[in-house]
Design an enzyme around this catalytic site. Structure first.
Site, PDB file in Angstrom:
ATOM      1  N   ASP A   8       0.803  -1.226   0.000  1.00  0.00           N
ATOM      2  CA  ASP A   8       0.000   0.000   0.000  1.00  0.00           C
ATOM      3  C   ASP A   8       0.844   1.288   0.000  1.00  0.00           C
ATOM      4  OD1 ASP A   8      -1.136  -2.340   1.119  1.00  0.00           O
ATOM      5  OD2 ASP A   8      -2.797  -1.213   1.984  1.00  0.00           O
ATOM      6  N   GLU A  39      -4.409   1.728  -2.794  1.00  0.00           N
ATOM      7  CA  GLU A  39      -5.648   2.127  -2.105  1.00  0.00           C
ATOM      8  C   GLU A  39      -5.496   3.339  -1.178  1.00  0.00           C
ATOM      9  OE1 GLU A  39      -7.485  -0.188   0.877  1.00  0.00           O
ATOM     10  OE2 GLU A  39      -5.728  -0.180   2.154  1.00  0.00           O
ATOM     11  N   ASN A  40      -4.252   3.654  -0.754  1.00  0.00           N
ATOM     12  CA  ASN A  40      -4.045   4.775   0.161  1.00  0.00           C
ATOM     13  C   ASN A  40      -3.212   5.892  -0.461  1.00  0.00           C
ATOM     14  OD1 ASN A  40      -3.510   2.039   2.121  1.00  0.00           O
ATOM     15  ND2 ASN A  40      -5.216   3.378   2.653  1.00  0.00           N
ATOM     16  N   HIS A  68     -10.294   0.833   0.708  1.00  0.00           N
ATOM     17  CA  HIS A  68     -10.339   2.272   0.396  1.00  0.00           C
ATOM     18  C   HIS A  68     -10.545   2.546  -1.098  1.00  0.00           C
ATOM     19  CE1 HIS A  68      -9.443   3.746   4.393  1.00  0.00           C
ATOM     20  NE2 HIS A  68      -8.487   2.844   4.510  1.00  0.00           N
ATOM     21  N   HIS A 178      -2.748  -4.392   3.402  1.00  0.00           N
ATOM     22  CA  HIS A 178      -3.708  -3.734   4.302  1.00  0.00           C
ATOM     23  C   HIS A 178      -3.176  -3.447   5.714  1.00  0.00           C
ATOM     24  CE1 HIS A 178      -7.526  -2.460   6.124  1.00  0.00           C
ATOM     25  NE2 HIS A 178      -7.352  -3.357   7.063  1.00  0.00           N
ATOM     26  N   HIS A 180      -0.142  -2.644   6.565  1.00  0.00           N
ATOM     27  CA  HIS A 180       0.872  -1.601   6.450  1.00  0.00           C
ATOM     28  C   HIS A 180       2.140  -1.892   7.260  1.00  0.00           C
ATOM     29  CE1 HIS A 180      -2.063   1.759   4.928  1.00  0.00           C
ATOM     30  NE2 HIS A 180      -2.300   0.584   4.387  1.00  0.00           N
TER      31      HIS A 180
HETATM   32 FE   LIG Z   1      -3.920   0.145   3.059  1.00  0.00          FE
HETATM   33 FE   LIG Z   2      -6.855  -1.509   3.384  1.00  0.00          FE
END
Ligand SMILES: [Fe+2]
Ligand SMILES: [Fe+2]
Length: 277
Positions: A8, A39-40, A68, A178, A180
């Site tokens: 991510d 997604e981030n 996200h 997800h 991180h």
């Molecule tokens: Fe994420």
């Molecule tokens: Fe996520």
């Protein structure tokens, strides 16, 4: 096939670091397929279309998403026009976009990339196991596609491991996203599938999962909404995983973590370039 997957990308520091590193990583590691989780990318929440364009220009072949996915609403319309951006496969039927994409490499080899989301401590979605099994039944590893990469976007390590073992031998790589935080459990499972329960983020690790630490900690202390979270903006560590597969079988020969820049200990696979096919 040599595959690079980056976890991510969080905020500007994460996406800039990933975009800067991609050309170098592609060259130094002889990468054939590069996949990044976006997604981030937009201030921690979602992916703006122009950011996807920048990442493709930098050398990403496919961009995956997660919970996200729709935080930047422009992506809802954009995803139908850009098949290289994929959202979780097990979103409800009728959701815009697709959960998988077949990348055709410059030399004609094909690689299937799939994005799927776990359900433990996450939004309730269709079963990721059954949805993936049905999708994968249309492809044959080492036959119709030379490699299959699954980004399993989930909170719980148990669900990630259960998923990887369920598809051991059917796919080249199952990599979690997800949380991180990069895990140290990268391995080749008995059936030949490479696995790492989380790739970690590309972001500033002097933070709470990429977000500025003061505001993030205050939420735990006070249980008040407080200020809107924003990404930490220190130097990012580019985190991900490198996998080499055998084209005849599609199974993994090698898996190694990648951590470049920023605060985390550095690690880079030793690769004698080139080795295509
Ligand atoms: Fe994420
Ligand atoms: Fe996520």
């Amino acid at each position: 096939m040599r595959i690079l997957f980056l976890g991510d990308l969080v905020g500007r520091t994460g996406r800039d670091a990933a975009a800067a590193a991609l050309p170098r990583l592609r060259a130094d590691l002889g990468i054939d397929l590069a996949v990044v989780n976006g997604e981030n990318a937009s201030h921690g929440f979602g992916l703006a279309p122009e950011m996807a364009t920048t990442l493709f220009a930098a050398g990403a072949d496919v961009i995956t998403l997660g919970n996200h996915a729709w935080d930047r609403k422009e992506l809802v319309g954009y995803i139908g026009t850009e098949p290289r951006v994929i959202r979780p496969l097990n979103f409800p039927p009728g959701t815009p976009g697709a959960g998988m994409f077949v990348a055709v490499l410059a030399d004609g080899r094909r690689a299937l990339v799939l994005n799927v989301m776990g359900r433990l401590f996450m939004d309730p979605l269709d079963c990721p196991f059954r949805t993936s099994a049905e999708a994968l039944s249309k492809y044959r590893l080492g036959g119709t596609v030379a490699a299959i990469v699954v980004d399993f976007h989930a909170e719980a390590t148990s669900e990630k491991m259960a998923f990887a073992h369920s598809f051991d031998g059917d796919v080249s790589l199952v990599v979690g996203t997800h949380t991180h935080a990069p895990s140290a459990d990268h391995q080749i499972l008995p059936g030949g599938t490479a696995f790492m329960s989380d790739a970690g983020m590309c972001g500033d690790y002097d933070s709470v999962i990429g977000m500025a630490k003061e505001g993030a900690a205050a939420r735990f202390w006070k249980k008040l909404p407080g200020e809107r979270l924003h990404p930490a903006d220190g130097e990012a560590t580019v985190c991900g995983v490198f996998v080499e597969t055998d084209d005849a079988t599609g199974l993994a020969r090698r898996i190694e973590p990648v951590r470049l820049g920023g605060r985390l200990s550095q690690t880079m696979p030793r690769v004698a370039v080139p080795a295509t096919a």
